[in-house]
Design a protein around this motif. Sequence first.
Motif, PDB file in Angstrom:
ATOM      1  N   ARG A 101      11.764  10.290  33.117  1.00  0.00           N
ATOM      2  CA  ARG A 101      10.902   9.127  32.918  1.00  0.00           C
ATOM      3  C   ARG A 101      11.255   8.311  31.677  1.00  0.00           C
ATOM      4  N   SER A 102      12.034   8.927  30.750  1.00  0.00           N
ATOM      5  CA  SER A 102      12.445   8.214  29.546  1.00  0.00           C
ATOM      6  C   SER A 102      13.663   8.918  28.956  1.00  0.00           C
ATOM      7  N   LYS A 103      14.309   8.248  28.021  1.00  0.00           N
ATOM      8  CA  LYS A 103      15.430   8.876  27.324  1.00  0.00           C
ATOM      9  C   LYS A 103      14.944  10.086  26.540  1.00  0.00           C
ATOM     10  N   ASP A 104      13.779   9.969  25.890  1.00  0.00           N
ATOM     11  CA  ASP A 104      13.258  11.108  25.135  1.00  0.00           C
ATOM     12  C   ASP A 104      13.017  12.317  26.035  1.00  0.00           C
ATOM     13  N   ALA A 105      12.537  12.073  27.245  1.00  0.00           N
ATOM     14  CA  ALA A 105      12.331  13.175  28.190  1.00  0.00           C
ATOM     15  C   ALA A 105      13.664  13.830  28.535  1.00  0.00           C
ATOM     16  N   LEU A 106      14.705  13.015  28.678  1.00  0.00           N
ATOM     17  CA  LEU A 106      16.041  13.558  28.961  1.00  0.00           C
ATOM     18  C   LEU A 106      16.557  14.362  27.773  1.00  0.00           C
ATOM     19  N   ILE A 107      16.307  13.892  26.567  1.00  0.00           N
ATOM     20  CA  ILE A 107      16.738  14.630  25.374  1.00  0.00           C
ATOM     21  C   ILE A 107      16.064  16.008  25.342  1.00  0.00           C
ATOM     22  N   VAL A 108      14.788  16.063  25.677  1.00  0.00           N
ATOM     23  CA  VAL A 108      14.074  17.343  25.704  1.00  0.00           C
ATOM     24  C   VAL A 108      14.710  18.276  26.734  1.00  0.00           C
ATOM     25  N   VAL A 109      15.021  17.764  27.907  1.00  0.00           N
ATOM     26  CA  VAL A 109      15.646  18.596  28.950  1.00  0.00           C
ATOM     27  C   VAL A 109      17.032  19.062  28.500  1.00  0.00           C
ATOM     28  N   TYR A 110      17.773  18.177  27.841  1.00  0.00           N
ATOM     29  CA  TYR A 110      19.079  18.546  27.269  1.00  0.00           C
ATOM     30  C   TYR A 110      18.924  19.714  26.296  1.00  0.00           C
ATOM     31  N   LEU A 111      17.952  19.623  25.399  1.00  0.00           N
ATOM     32  CA  LEU A 111      17.736  20.698  24.429  1.00  0.00           C
ATOM     33  C   LEU A 111      17.258  21.977  25.109  1.00  0.00           C
ATOM     34  N   GLN A 112      16.420  21.843  26.119  1.00  0.00           N
ATOM     35  CA  GLN A 112      15.969  23.026  26.860  1.00  0.00           C
ATOM     36  C   GLN A 112      17.150  23.711  27.555  1.00  0.00           C
ATOM     37  N   GLY A 113      18.101  22.921  28.031  1.00  0.00           N
ATOM     38  CA  GLY A 113      19.305  23.495  28.629  1.00  0.00           C
ATOM     39  C   GLY A 113      20.134  24.246  27.606  1.00  0.00           C
ATOM     40  N   ARG A 114      20.272  23.678  26.416  1.00  0.00           N
ATOM     41  CA  ARG A 114      21.002  24.352  25.341  1.00  0.00           C
ATOM     42  C   ARG A 114      20.262  25.633  24.924  1.00  0.00           C
ATOM     43  N   ASP A 115      18.946  25.577  24.897  1.00  0.00           N
ATOM     44  CA  ASP A 115      18.138  26.754  24.585  1.00  0.00           C
ATOM     45  C   ASP A 115      18.355  27.845  25.641  1.00  0.00           C
ATOM     46  N   ARG A 116      18.366  27.451  26.894  1.00  0.00           N
ATOM     47  CA  ARG A 116      18.568  28.411  27.981  1.00  0.00           C
ATOM     48  C   ARG A 116      19.926  29.112  27.835  1.00  0.00           C
ATOM     49  N   ARG A 117      20.954  28.350  27.471  1.00  0.00           N
ATOM     50  CA  ARG A 117      22.284  28.962  27.280  1.00  0.00           C
ATOM     51  C   ARG A 117      22.262  29.993  26.155  1.00  0.00           C
ATOM     52  N   ALA A 118      21.555  29.673  25.067  1.00  0.00           N
ATOM     53  CA  ALA A 118      21.459  30.624  23.949  1.00  0.00           C
ATOM     54  C   ALA A 118      20.733  31.889  24.388  1.00  0.00           C
ATOM     55  N   ARG A 119      19.669  31.724  25.164  1.00  0.00           N
ATOM     56  CA  ARG A 119      18.921  32.896  25.647  1.00  0.00           C
ATOM     57  C   ARG A 119      19.785  33.740  26.585  1.00  0.00           C
ATOM     58  N   GLU A 120      20.566  33.065  27.422  1.00  0.00           N
ATOM     59  CA  GLU A 120      21.467  33.795  28.327  1.00  0.00           C
ATOM     60  C   GLU A 120      22.528  34.554  27.544  1.00  0.00           C
ATOM     61  N   LEU A 121      23.023  33.945  26.464  1.00  0.00           N
ATOM     62  CA  LEU A 121      24.010  34.625  25.625  1.00  0.00           C
ATOM     63  C   LEU A 121      23.410  35.888  25.018  1.00  0.00           C
ATOM     64  N   LEU A 122      22.200  35.788  24.457  1.00  0.00           N
ATOM     65  CA  LEU A 122      21.583  36.978  23.869  1.00  0.00           C
ATOM     66  C   LEU A 122      21.301  38.041  24.923  1.00  0.00           C
ATOM     67  N   ALA A 123      20.898  37.616  26.103  1.00  0.00           N
ATOM     68  CA  ALA A 123      20.666  38.579  27.183  1.00  0.00           C
ATOM     69  C   ALA A 123      21.969  39.272  27.573  1.00  0.00           C
ATOM     70  N   GLU A 124      23.063  38.524  27.606  1.00  0.00           N
ATOM     71  CA  GLU A 124      24.371  39.104  27.919  1.00  0.00           C
ATOM     72  C   GLU A 124      24.803  40.087  26.834  1.00  0.00           C
ATOM     73  N   LEU A 125      24.574  39.738  25.579  1.00  0.00           N
ATOM     74  CA  LEU A 125      24.925  40.651  24.483  1.00  0.00           C
ATOM     75  C   LEU A 125      24.092  41.918  24.558  1.00  0.00           C
ATOM     76  N   GLU A 126      22.839  41.797  24.970  1.00  0.00           N
ATOM     77  CA  GLU A 126      21.980  42.973  25.112  1.00  0.00           C
ATOM     78  C   GLU A 126      22.502  43.900  26.209  1.00  0.00           C
ATOM     79  N   ARG A 127      23.015  43.303  27.289  1.00  0.00           N
ATOM     80  CA  ARG A 127      23.582  44.126  28.371  1.00  0.00           C
ATOM     81  C   ARG A 127      24.906  44.768  27.942  1.00  0.00           C
ATOM     82  N   ARG A 128      25.684  44.024  27.167  1.00  0.00           N
ATOM     83  CA  ARG A 128      27.033  44.475  26.820  1.00  0.00           C
ATOM     84  C   ARG A 128      27.051  45.510  25.701  1.00  0.00           C
ATOM     85  N   PHE A 129      26.138  45.387  24.731  1.00  0.00           N
ATOM     86  CA  PHE A 129      26.182  46.246  23.549  1.00  0.00           C
ATOM     87  C   PHE A 129      24.965  47.162  23.482  1.00  0.00           C
ATOM     88  N   ASP A 130      25.190  48.352  22.921  1.00  0.00           N
ATOM     89  CA  ASP A 130      24.144  49.367  22.882  1.00  0.00           C
ATOM     90  C   ASP A 130      23.207  49.243  21.686  1.00  0.00           C
TER      91      ASP A 130
END
Length: 196
Positions: A56-85
């Motif tokens: 609906r706006s550029k600001d809304a797109l910026i929020v979704v962009y940041l949420q996507g970057r946040d999701r990638r960081a969470r996925e990385l930490l989840a992957e590290l949790e699976r990979r390391f003891d």
Amino acid sequence: MTTLTDEAVRPATHAKVRILATADRLFYTEGVHTVGVDRIISESKVTKATFYKYYRSKDALIVVYLQGRDRRARELLAELERRFDTPEQRLRGVVAEISAQVIREGFHGCPFINAAAQFTDPTHPVRQAVAAHRDWYGRSVEDLFRGMGHARPGDASDDFFLARDGAFAGANLGDPIGAHTALIRAVQRVLDESSD
């Protein structure tokens, strides 16, 4: 089975995905304020109506962009949790990823810090998205230090983030190798405190 007719009818990439992918690339490399909606529309190969249908706006797109970057960081930490003891192995995995990022070609700093610098109102949705990411990340790192038995996991997390943010800024300003090595030294000092 996919037929030729199905492939011809279905677009290569959905417009919403193209818009976000274009915005992600442009916002990260050039800054969220620098890039206008018209450019995103043009490079996404969508109409203005399509853009506003999904965002609906550029600001809304910026929020979704940041949420996507946040999701990638969470996925990385989840992957590290699976990979390391152990929590220490996981934290070292986080540091290794940060180190790889700061020396990677095309590195332009932390997308969250970059966006926050362009939105000063802490109640703005962009700043709230940044705060949500940093709150989650801070708690996650504090939990890793707590899992290592660090006497002051909150302080250790604060020290980690100061080193991380400094490495991102230093690398973005032109000294990725110095930023990388300083990050490693700083985090090692914090880790050494947990064995004192």
